[in-house]
Design a protein around this motif. Sequence first.
Motif, PDB file in Angstrom:
ATOM      1  N   GLN A  51       0.819  -1.218   0.000  1.00 21.28           N
ATOM      2  CA  GLN A  51       0.000   0.000   0.000  1.00 21.28           C
ATOM      3  C   GLN A  51       0.849   1.261   0.000  1.00 21.28           C
ATOM      4  OE1 GLN A  51      -3.280  -0.678   3.013  1.00 21.28           O
ATOM      5  NE2 GLN A  51      -4.334   0.162   1.227  1.00 21.28           N
ATOM      6  N   THR A  52       2.118   1.156   0.364  1.00 20.28           N
ATOM      7  CA  THR A  52       2.985   2.334   0.316  1.00 20.28           C
ATOM      8  C   THR A  52       3.301   2.716  -1.125  1.00 20.28           C
ATOM      9  OG1 THR A  52       5.008   1.012   0.486  1.00 20.28           O
ATOM     10  CG2 THR A  52       4.048   1.818   2.550  1.00 20.28           C
ATOM     11  N   PHE A  53       3.176   1.757  -2.048  1.00 21.09           N
ATOM     12  CA  PHE A  53       3.487   2.017  -3.457  1.00 21.09           C
ATOM     13  C   PHE A  53       2.279   2.478  -4.254  1.00 21.09           C
ATOM     14  CE2 PHE A  53       6.439  -1.495  -2.199  1.00 21.09           C
ATOM     15  CZ  PHE A  53       7.537  -0.678  -2.027  1.00 21.09           C
ATOM     16  N   HIS A  54       1.078   2.032  -3.853  1.00 19.92           N
ATOM     17  CA  HIS A  54      -0.145   2.441  -4.547  1.00 19.92           C
ATOM     18  C   HIS A  54      -1.285   2.434  -3.541  1.00 19.92           C
ATOM     19  CE1 HIS A  54      -3.198   2.875  -7.600  1.00 19.92           C
ATOM     20  NE2 HIS A  54      -2.287   2.900  -8.540  1.00 19.92           N
ATOM     21  N   ASP A  55      -2.009   3.538  -3.444  1.00 21.79           N
ATOM     22  CA  ASP A  55      -3.041   3.650  -2.419  1.00 21.79           C
ATOM     23  C   ASP A  55      -4.412   3.122  -2.839  1.00 21.79           C
ATOM     24  OD1 ASP A  55      -3.260   5.660  -4.261  1.00 21.79           O
ATOM     25  OD2 ASP A  55      -3.695   7.246  -2.823  1.00 21.79           O
ATOM     26  N   LYS A  56      -4.569   2.711  -4.096  1.00 22.80           N
ATOM     27  CA  LYS A  56      -5.875   2.253  -4.567  1.00 22.80           C
ATOM     28  C   LYS A  56      -5.931   0.744  -4.801  1.00 22.80           C
ATOM     29  CE  LYS A  56      -7.531   6.537  -6.388  1.00 22.80           C
ATOM     30  NZ  LYS A  56      -6.910   7.576  -7.131  1.00 22.80           N
ATOM     31  N   ILE A  57      -5.132  -0.006  -4.076  1.00 21.89           N
ATOM     32  CA  ILE A  57      -5.168  -1.468  -4.204  1.00 21.89           C
ATOM     33  C   ILE A  57      -6.471  -1.962  -3.577  1.00 21.89           C
ATOM     34  CG2 ILE A  57      -4.104  -3.637  -3.517  1.00 21.89           C
ATOM     35  CD1 ILE A  57      -1.396  -2.182  -3.587  1.00 21.89           C
ATOM     36  N   ILE A  58      -7.260  -2.693  -4.371  1.00 19.60           N
ATOM     37  CA  ILE A  58      -8.548  -3.185  -3.907  1.00 19.60           C
ATOM     38  C   ILE A  58      -8.389  -4.525  -3.204  1.00 19.60           C
ATOM     39  CG2 ILE A  58     -10.835  -3.964  -4.616  1.00 19.60           C
ATOM     40  CD1 ILE A  58     -10.458  -2.172  -7.118  1.00 19.60           C
ATOM     41  N   VAL A  78      -2.560  -8.867  -7.743  1.00 17.31           N
ATOM     42  CA  VAL A  78      -2.976  -7.592  -7.162  1.00 17.31           C
ATOM     43  C   VAL A  78      -3.989  -6.920  -8.088  1.00 17.31           C
ATOM     44  CG1 VAL A  78      -2.218  -5.280  -6.490  1.00 17.31           C
ATOM     45  CG2 VAL A  78      -0.813  -7.244  -5.907  1.00 17.31           C
ATOM     46  N   HIS A  79      -5.112  -6.490  -7.500  1.00 16.94           N
ATOM     47  CA  HIS A  79      -6.173  -5.846  -8.265  1.00 16.94           C
ATOM     48  C   HIS A  79      -6.222  -4.360  -7.931  1.00 16.94           C
ATOM     49  CE1 HIS A  79      -7.726  -9.852  -9.252  1.00 16.94           C
ATOM     50  NE2 HIS A  79      -7.456 -10.153  -8.002  1.00 16.94           N
ATOM     51  N   ILE A  80      -6.029  -3.545  -8.966  1.00 16.08           N
ATOM     52  CA  ILE A  80      -6.141  -2.086  -8.876  1.00 16.08           C
ATOM     53  C   ILE A  80      -7.234  -1.714  -9.873  1.00 16.08           C
ATOM     54  CG2 ILE A  80      -4.911   0.084  -9.339  1.00 16.08           C
ATOM     55  CD1 ILE A  80      -2.333  -1.328  -8.551  1.00 16.08           C
ATOM     56  N   PRO A  81      -8.010  -0.662  -9.635  1.00 11.70           N
ATOM     57  CA  PRO A  81      -9.051  -0.316 -10.603  1.00 11.70           C
ATOM     58  C   PRO A  81      -8.507  -0.253 -12.040  1.00 11.70           C
ATOM     59  CG  PRO A  81      -9.235   1.069  -8.670  1.00 11.70           C
ATOM     60  CD  PRO A  81      -7.985   0.253  -8.503  1.00 11.70           C
ATOM     61  N   LYS A  82      -9.139  -0.981 -12.931  1.00 11.14           N
ATOM     62  CA  LYS A  82      -8.797  -1.050 -14.354  1.00 11.14           C
ATOM     63  C   LYS A  82      -7.476  -1.748 -14.651  1.00 11.14           C
ATOM     64  CE  LYS A  82     -11.335   3.152 -15.385  1.00 11.14           C
ATOM     65  NZ  LYS A  82     -11.278   4.495 -15.915  1.00 11.14           N
ATOM     66  N   HIS A  83      -6.879  -2.417 -13.654  1.00  9.05           N
ATOM     67  CA  HIS A  83      -5.614  -3.104 -13.919  1.00  9.05           C
ATOM     68  C   HIS A  83      -5.384  -4.233 -12.910  1.00  9.05           C
ATOM     69  CE1 HIS A  83      -2.028  -2.802 -16.451  1.00  9.05           C
ATOM     70  NE2 HIS A  83      -1.392  -3.363 -15.437  1.00  9.05           N
ATOM     71  N   ASN A  84      -4.803  -5.344 -13.384  1.00  9.02           N
ATOM     72  CA  ASN A  84      -4.424  -6.465 -12.519  1.00  9.02           C
ATOM     73  C   ASN A  84      -2.959  -6.788 -12.744  1.00  9.02           C
ATOM     74  OD1 ASN A  84      -7.004  -6.825 -11.495  1.00  9.02           O
ATOM     75  ND2 ASN A  84      -7.575  -8.253 -13.101  1.00  9.02           N
ATOM     76  N   PHE A  85      -2.268  -7.166 -11.685  1.00  7.59           N
ATOM     77  CA  PHE A  85      -0.863  -7.571 -11.774  1.00  7.59           C
ATOM     78  C   PHE A  85      -0.748  -9.002 -11.285  1.00  7.59           C
ATOM     79  CE2 PHE A  85      -0.914  -3.016 -10.800  1.00  7.59           C
ATOM     80  CZ  PHE A  85      -0.137  -2.522 -11.834  1.00  7.59           C
ATOM     81  N   PHE A  86       0.162  -9.761 -11.890  1.00 12.28           N
ATOM     82  CA  PHE A  86       0.371 -11.145 -11.485  1.00 12.28           C
ATOM     83  C   PHE A  86       1.864 -11.460 -11.459  1.00 12.28           C
ATOM     84  CE2 PHE A  86       1.008 -15.647 -12.411  1.00 12.28           C
ATOM     85  CZ  PHE A  86       0.261 -16.220 -11.392  1.00 12.28           C
ATOM     86  N   VAL A  87       2.300 -12.141 -10.402  1.00 11.50           N
ATOM     87  CA  VAL A  87       3.703 -12.539 -10.256  1.00 11.50           C
ATOM     88  C   VAL A  87       3.743 -13.955  -9.716  1.00 11.50           C
ATOM     89  CG1 VAL A  87       5.797 -12.132  -8.926  1.00 11.50           C
ATOM     90  CG2 VAL A  87       4.571 -10.213  -9.856  1.00 11.50           C
ATOM     91  N   LYS A 103       5.007   0.086  -8.798  1.00 12.00           N
ATOM     92  CA  LYS A 103       5.697   1.385  -8.865  1.00 12.00           C
ATOM     93  C   LYS A 103       5.736   1.904 -10.301  1.00 12.00           C
ATOM     94  CE  LYS A 103       9.082   0.392  -5.348  1.00 12.00           C
ATOM     95  NZ  LYS A 103      10.498   0.201  -5.110  1.00 12.00           N
ATOM     96  N   LYS A 104       6.129   1.037 -11.252  1.00 13.87           N
ATOM     97  CA  LYS A 104       6.205   1.433 -12.654  1.00 13.87           C
ATOM     98  C   LYS A 104       4.840   1.867 -13.181  1.00 13.87           C
ATOM     99  CE  LYS A 104      10.207  -1.237 -14.123  1.00 13.87           C
ATOM    100  NZ  LYS A 104      10.693  -2.351 -14.927  1.00 13.87           N
ATOM    101  N   TYR A 105       3.801   1.115 -12.818  1.00 15.32           N
ATOM    102  CA  TYR A 105       2.458   1.440 -13.261  1.00 15.32           C
ATOM    103  C   TYR A 105       2.014   2.796 -12.718  1.00 15.32           C
ATOM    104  CZ  TYR A 105      -2.611   1.301 -13.738  1.00 15.32           C
ATOM    105  OH  TYR A 105      -3.908   1.617 -14.027  1.00 15.32           O
TER     106      TYR A 105
END
Length: 99
Positions: free
Chosen positions: A28-35, A59-68, A91-93
């Motif tokens: 959450q320190t990198f992005h505050d809108k993580i759902i 990780v689900h963010i509005p309009k975007h998903n990340f997978f690792v 961070k890049k996003y």
Amino acid sequence: MNVNIQTVHFVADSKLTDYVAKKIEKLQTFHDKIIKVDVFLKLDNVVHTIKDKVAEINVHIPKHNFFVKASSKSFEESFDSAIESMANQVKKYKEKVVE
């Protein structure tokens, strides 16, 4: 932020789940809108005697998903590698969206 930790082919002890939850909070320190964050901890190659520990983070963010996905001989090592990779992606996003 909703955190969901699932284990596949084994039962995780509270020490491992606490470790994962504590590290996930730092995202959450990198992005505050993580759902929502989904974490999957799996034992791979169950048929063989050598078992790889796999960590997957979604990780689900509005309009975007990340997978690792990362694997190694311990869950902590796999998870650390995956969370580091996820932090870089987020961070890049965020930098790209802010510009």
